[in-house]
Design an enzyme around this catalytic site. Sequence first.
Site, mmCIF file in Angstrom:
data_model
loop_
_atom_site.group_PDB
_atom_site.id
_atom_site.type_symbol
_atom_site.label_atom_id
_atom_site.label_comp_id
_atom_site.label_asym_id
_atom_site.label_seq_id
_atom_site.Cartn_x
_atom_site.Cartn_y
_atom_site.Cartn_z
ATOM 1 N N GLY A 46 0.831 -1.192 0.000
ATOM 2 C CA GLY A 46 0.000 0.000 0.000
ATOM 3 C C GLY A 46 0.867 1.243 0.000
ATOM 4 O O GLY A 46 2.004 1.217 0.481
ATOM 5 N N GLN A 51 3.262 9.903 0.716
ATOM 6 C CA GLN A 51 4.539 9.202 0.890
ATOM 7 C C GLN A 51 5.507 9.460 -0.263
ATOM 8 O O GLN A 51 6.691 9.177 -0.145
ATOM 9 C CB GLN A 51 4.310 7.704 1.062
ATOM 10 C CG GLN A 51 3.633 7.347 2.375
ATOM 11 C CD GLN A 51 3.371 5.869 2.466
ATOM 12 O OE1 GLN A 51 2.342 5.385 2.027
ATOM 13 N NE2 GLN A 51 4.322 5.150 3.033
ATOM 14 N N CYS A 94 5.862 -0.220 7.271
ATOM 15 C CA CYS A 94 5.548 0.935 6.435
ATOM 16 C C CYS A 94 6.751 1.305 5.575
ATOM 17 O O CYS A 94 7.882 1.310 6.066
ATOM 18 C CB CYS A 94 5.168 2.110 7.335
ATOM 19 S SG CYS A 94 4.714 3.601 6.448
ATOM 20 N N LEU A 95 6.493 1.624 4.321
ATOM 21 C CA LEU A 95 7.574 2.025 3.425
ATOM 22 C C LEU A 95 8.230 3.331 3.877
ATOM 23 O O LEU A 95 9.384 3.585 3.553
ATOM 24 C CB LEU A 95 7.056 2.158 1.991
ATOM 25 C CG LEU A 95 6.540 0.859 1.362
ATOM 26 C CD1 LEU A 95 5.928 1.132 -0.010
ATOM 27 C CD2 LEU A 95 7.643 -0.178 1.269
ATOM 28 N N HIS A 136 -4.452 1.755 7.661
ATOM 29 C CA HIS A 136 -3.054 2.205 7.757
ATOM 30 C C HIS A 136 -2.787 3.318 6.744
ATOM 31 O O HIS A 136 -2.230 4.365 7.085
ATOM 32 C CB HIS A 136 -2.121 1.006 7.502
ATOM 33 C CG HIS A 136 -0.680 1.345 7.400
ATOM 34 N ND1 HIS A 136 0.235 0.979 8.361
ATOM 35 C CD2 HIS A 136 0.033 2.024 6.449
ATOM 36 C CE1 HIS A 136 1.432 1.411 8.004
ATOM 37 N NE2 HIS A 136 1.337 2.044 6.845
ATOM 38 N N GLU A 137 -3.194 3.084 5.490
ATOM 39 C CA GLU A 137 -2.953 4.089 4.450
ATOM 40 C C GLU A 137 -3.778 5.343 4.690
ATOM 41 O O GLU A 137 -3.311 6.459 4.438
ATOM 42 C CB GLU A 137 -3.232 3.503 3.062
ATOM 43 C CG GLU A 137 -2.334 2.341 2.668
ATOM 44 C CD GLU A 137 -0.844 2.634 2.780
ATOM 45 O OE1 GLU A 137 -0.420 3.799 2.627
ATOM 46 O OE2 GLU A 137 -0.086 1.679 3.029
ATOM 47 N N HIS A 140 -2.150 7.809 6.891
ATOM 48 C CA HIS A 140 -1.192 8.683 6.204
ATOM 49 C C HIS A 140 -1.874 9.957 5.702
ATOM 50 O O HIS A 140 -1.276 11.028 5.719
ATOM 51 C CB HIS A 140 -0.553 7.976 5.007
ATOM 52 C CG HIS A 140 0.563 7.053 5.366
ATOM 53 N ND1 HIS A 140 1.752 7.478 5.927
ATOM 54 C CD2 HIS A 140 0.674 5.710 5.235
ATOM 55 C CE1 HIS A 140 2.537 6.449 6.128
ATOM 56 N NE2 HIS A 140 1.915 5.353 5.725
#
Length: 172
Positions: A46, A51, A94-95, A136-137, A140
Amino acid sequence: MAIRPIITAPDPLLREVSKPVDKVDDELRSLMDDMLETMYDAPGIGLAAIQIGVPKRVIVMDLAGEDEEPEPRYFVNPEILDPSEDMRLYEEGCLSVPEFFDEVERPARCRVKYLDYDGNEQILDAEGMLAVCIQHEMDHLEGVLFIDHLSRLKRERILKKLKKEQRLAAAS
């Protein structure tokens, strides 16, 4: 399509609240294509637009396993409706917080209203990993990282390590 750099914590841009999208057009679809390619390259499941430095309410996801056909999903202006009271712990990563994982408690199910890749309104009933990933996304989009759900001590330790890694990378 292009692979874009992923911003990592503690970059203050990750704390910005993303702005709603006015319309789904070719420019936005190009952004979503870039996001998907960036996410696959990372690799991740995701990615929110913030990001990659774009403060728009846009998310891409693909939960297909390595041996499965890709199943890209696009969420524009997503809203969570009816989160379940039933909570579940899932290990998240997470990225933007590379190489750190920890358990986060979230609603086990939720309904999501959003615009798809073509600008059509959709409603999705999500549970399990899909529900975790969308929540989660969506965090952000509000300037929240998964580490914000951890204890202050764990969060500070992770951020300290990330800052140290960034200093070492910049010095070399």
